[in-house]
Each structure stands twice: as C-alpha cells, then as structure tokens.
Design a protein around this motif. Structure first.
Motif, mmCIF file in Angstrom:
data_model
loop_
_atom_site.group_PDB
_atom_site.id
_atom_site.type_symbol
_atom_site.label_atom_id
_atom_site.label_comp_id
_atom_site.label_asym_id
_atom_site.label_seq_id
_atom_site.Cartn_x
_atom_site.Cartn_y
_atom_site.Cartn_z
ATOM 1 N N VAL A 36 2.953 61.666 53.423
ATOM 2 C CA VAL A 36 4.312 61.955 52.966
ATOM 3 C C VAL A 36 5.085 60.680 52.648
ATOM 4 O O VAL A 36 5.912 60.643 51.738
ATOM 5 N N THR A 39 3.471 59.187 49.148
ATOM 6 C CA THR A 39 3.597 59.966 47.909
ATOM 7 C C THR A 39 5.011 60.461 47.629
ATOM 8 O O THR A 39 5.283 60.888 46.509
ATOM 9 N N SER A 40 5.898 60.395 48.601
ATOM 10 C CA SER A 40 7.274 60.875 48.389
ATOM 11 C C SER A 40 8.289 59.746 48.525
ATOM 12 O O SER A 40 8.952 59.368 47.570
ATOM 13 N N ARG A 44 10.128 57.441 45.430
ATOM 14 C CA ARG A 44 11.576 57.381 45.196
ATOM 15 C C ARG A 44 12.060 55.933 45.164
ATOM 16 O O ARG A 44 12.883 55.553 44.328
ATOM 17 N N SER A 170 9.308 62.959 58.233
ATOM 18 C CA SER A 170 10.397 62.823 57.272
ATOM 19 C C SER A 170 11.727 62.555 57.966
ATOM 20 O O SER A 170 12.492 61.678 57.557
ATOM 21 N N ASP A 256 6.702 67.147 42.503
ATOM 22 C CA ASP A 256 6.493 66.354 43.709
ATOM 23 C C ASP A 256 7.135 64.973 43.636
ATOM 24 O O ASP A 256 7.735 64.512 44.602
ATOM 25 N N GLU A 260 12.813 63.638 44.967
ATOM 26 C CA GLU A 260 13.569 62.583 45.643
ATOM 27 C C GLU A 260 14.361 61.708 44.664
ATOM 28 O O GLU A 260 15.529 61.395 44.926
ATOM 29 N N THR A 275 14.471 61.167 51.951
ATOM 30 C CA THR A 275 13.307 61.399 52.817
ATOM 31 C C THR A 275 13.565 62.612 53.711
ATOM 32 O O THR A 275 12.681 63.449 53.909
ATOM 33 N N ASN A 278 13.064 65.839 51.891
ATOM 34 C CA ASN A 278 11.666 66.259 51.907
ATOM 35 C C ASN A 278 11.375 67.071 53.162
ATOM 36 O O ASN A 278 10.638 68.063 53.133
ATOM 37 N N ASN A 390 1.624 65.626 39.044
ATOM 38 C CA ASN A 390 2.446 64.456 39.364
ATOM 39 C C ASN A 390 2.645 63.565 38.150
ATOM 40 O O ASN A 390 3.761 63.131 37.848
#
Length: 457
Positions: A36, A39-40, A44, A170, A256, A260, A275, A278, A390
């Motif tokens: 997480v 990839t997130s 961002r 998160s 995905d 963010e 975050t 998410n 993605n």
C-alpha cells in the motif's frame, strides 16, 4: 543402555485449523502493508510533491505488474519444489527491501530525473518478484491445506485480514508522515518492511510441516511447466474465471493511481490525509466483504444465488460510486469525498469476496493438484489487468490534461471510463453460474466444487 525414543509428530491430514488460517491471514496482511505504501502513497508523492507527470509513477507501477506475469512459473516451481514457506518468506524479504529502495525515488528524482527513473525501475521490478513469489505461494499453500468445507470461509478470512493490514498501515503511516518530508517517507517504509517481515515469518513458520495437503494421492513432481499450464487452461471453468478476473480487476485498478492525487490536487489534502483516505476506502471494502461473508453463512442454502447477486450488484454499485466521483471533479472541494470513497470501497468489497471464494475453490478442483499454477494463472491475469489499468488511467489523465489544460476534466474522464468498465464487468458476471453442490462422493475426501462456474447457454 536403553535409548529414549521421542515420537515424531505426523502432519495433520484434517486440513488447516481456523488458527492456522488466521496465521496465514497475518502473512497476507504483512504483504499488503508494504504494497500500500509503494503503490498508493509513493504514487501521490511523485505526482503532487515531486510534480512529475502521472504517467511516470503509472509506468513504474505497471512495470511491477508486468513482472508478475511470471506468476504461473513461480506457482509451478512451488508445486514441484515442495517448500512454499521458503518462497513466502524470501518473497516478503525481497519486497520489504524493494519497498525501501522505491521510497528513495522522490529524493533521487529531485537530483536527476534519469537516476530516479532507473532506481525506480529496479525497485519496482524487485517488488514484482517479491509479490509474485510470496503471494502466489501463500494462496497455493492455503488452498492445498484447507478442506473444501472451509475454503470459502478461509478465503474471506484471509482477505479481510489483508484489508485490516492495509487500513492499519494507512492510518498509522498517514499519522507518521505528517509533517511530510521525503526522508520521513523512507523511514516509515523501512519500518513497515521490518515489521511485516518479522510478523510474516512468525506466522507462517511450521504450518507447511504441521499440516499435510488435503489430497490423498501424491502427484508427479517432474511435470514440465508447459504440460501443467496446458492442462489447467483446457479446463473451461478455469479459463472462464481467468477472463472474469481480468475484466473485473481492470475495472478495479484504473483509479488506483488517481485517487490520492485527486484528493491532493482538487481537495487540497496533505500526503498524510490522502494516505488515510486510502484507509477509508479499505474500511469500506472490509464492510462489503463482511456483509457478503455473514450473508453467505446465515443464508448458506442460497449461497450460489447470493454470490452471483453480490458480484453483479457490487460491480454496478462500484460504477455508480465512480460516476459520483466524476461529478465531484466539477464541484471540488465541495463534495463529501470521504463518504464517496467509503461507498466505492464497500461496493468493491462485495464483488471481490465472491470472486475470492470462487478462486479458492477452483484452485483445488480437477483430477490433479495444480494449486500453484492455477493461483499463478489468476494472479497473472490480475497483474496484467492491474498493470494496464494503472498505466492507462494515468495516460488518460495526462493526455486530457495536456489537451485541455482542465485538471478536473482529466480526473472526471478517468472515473467515467472506469465506471463503464465496471458495468461491463457486471454484464460478464451475469454469464457466470454459481451452482452449490451438496452431494459428496463416498470414496473421496474432497467435495464437488461448491461454486461451479458454467458458461451460460
């Protein structure tokens, strides 16, 4: 002189206990905790703080999914090698190191773009190897050691724990990242990797030795990959389910890398706040999964119809939530973003848990044990869909933003495309039949496939 003889404990043949299933769920949660952040959160930061085009982190994330196309090979290797634990622990260790390396890219991009890109590609390639090796082997171990009556419940339990891992990471990381700095991101990611590896190692140790596979007949270990793959692909249930996994995960993944940056650019949220956003989404996923799991337990007599209904409704509801986000782009920040994201997660959880239960059941069907390669095949389909989703989500956003200069329109376009994809997934789900079988063969320990997938007439 008399020698003392200590009894050697034989592996249990009754399958994983619920404690064993929960332990494997901790491994899945550990995997998700690292993923997480890479990839997130990192995506961002590269788009908003480093101000790169969204296609750059989109390419890096797609690259790690492209590496995972090799999942059937890793699953086959674990099938014939007989030691899935080694693949699980080694994969998570590699994933933790790669995640820490990836977290340095915001600093490196600030020094030199090409240096940042080169290190990013190396890091995300290693992330792909780590996820593929550990994730495929973990699911194959779960499928091979779980009795048929528990497989759907085991799948739901493990995925719920994965979502809990994402939520905890998160929220905790969101708090630790504010006030934000690139160095703080490296520290938080490294700590998450160490904690995840330690927890996963303790959780999985001894399970493979303690619990024997639930199948009675041993299988060949010298079979070649091509022969095993062709055997699985000829199974119409496995093939149809592979197509469904690809289309539904393509729908799921397109936003995905957009969500963010959406919160940061249009709602002026900090890295810590996005975050945590998410985490809100995955709280919704958890709620959706629990609803389906509880309904399937209480109304087990109609489990097949419930699974199909939740799959279709979850896809339609996800499309509606994304259409609402597309509308929100035009009036941001005057929109209840957290509630909208919670609804999106809730609908995602509905359709996902039905697919998970089906996947776990189909993994151990057939006349031969090919859990690893079946999980690898569906993992590869998911990886390809995630990579394409993605990447093309970021491409669509950048192209529209470049052509029009309208950032809200760019986000709205991505969300609209994904809403259409979810409706397509719902149509595909109507062609999948979930039939619950209750009769067992008297001379077999395994039961007939409880979620048999059949193409419509």
């Amino acid at each position: 002189m008399m020698k003392l003889a200590f009894p050697v404990r034989s592996p249990r043949t009754s399958g994983l206990s619920w404690v064993g299933i929960l332990r494997l769920g901790l491994v899945q949660a550990s995997l998700a905790s690292i993923i997480v952040l890479t990839t997130s959160t990192l995506n961002r930061v590269l788009v908003v703080e480093v101000m790169l085009a969204a296609v750059i982190p989109g390419f890096l994330v797609a690259f790690h999914y492209a590496i995972q196309i090799g999942r059937p090979l890793w699953g086959h290797a674990a099938d014939v090698g007989g030691n899935r634990t080694r693949w699980i622990i080694g994969g998570i260790a590699l994933l933790g190191l790669a995640g820490a390396l990836a977290s340095t890219t915001p600093i490196l991009f600030g020094l030199n773009f090409w240096l940042g890109l080169a290190v990013g590609m190396i890091a995300y390639a290693l992330i792909g190897f780590g996820i593929g090796a550990s994730g495929t082997s973990l699911l194959a171990l779960l499928a091979s050691r779980t009795i048929p009556e528990r497989r759907a419940g085991a799948a739901t339990t493990v995925w719920i724990m994965m979502i809990i891992g994402i939520i905890i990471t998160s929220i905790a990381s969101g708090a630790a990242l504010d006030p934000y700095s690139h160095a703080q991101l490296v520290i938080v990611t490294a700590i998450a990797g160490v904690i995840s590896l330690s927890l996963a190692t303790l959780a999985v140790s001894g399970i493979e030795r303690r619990y024997a596979p639930v199948r009675q007949q041993p299988e060949r270990t010298d079979i070649q990959f091509r022969e095993a793959f062709d055997e699985v692909w000829r199974d119409p249930h496995a093939r149809l389910f592979t197509i469904f996994v690809f289309v539904s995960m393509l729908s799921y993944a397109t936003q995905d890398l957009i969500l963010e940056p959406f919160g940061g650019m249009l709602f002026e949220m900090t890295p810590g706040e996005t975050t945590a956003l998410n985490g809100i989404q995955h709280n919704g996923v958890l709620a959706g999964m629990l609803l389906v799991g509880i309904s399937g337990t209480v109304f087990s007599r109609w489990k097949g119809a419930l699974l199909k209904g939740f799959t279709i409704f979850g896809c339609i509801g996800s499309g509606a939530a994304l259409a609402a986000l597309a509308f929100a782009s035009s009036i941001a920040p005057h929109w209840p973003l957290q509630a909208n994201v919670m609804l999106l997660g809730f609908m995602n959880g509905m359709f996902a848990v039905a697919a998970i239960g089906t996947m776990m059941t189909l993994a151990s069907t057939g006349t031969k044990s090919r859990e690893g390669i079946r999980m690898g095949l569906w993992g590869a389909a998911q990886a390809i869909a995630f990579g394409l989703g993605n990447f093309f989500g970021t491409v669509i956003m950048d192209v529209v933003r470049w052509a029009t200069g309208d950032i809200p329109l760019a986000f709205a376009t991505v969300f609209t495309v994904e809403a259409v994809l979810f409706l397509t997934s719902a149509l595909l789900a109507t062609r999948i039949q979930y039939v619950v079988h209750t009769k067992r063969a008297a001379n077999e320990r395994s039961v007939a496939d409880p979620f048999q997938v059949q193409p419509a007439e």
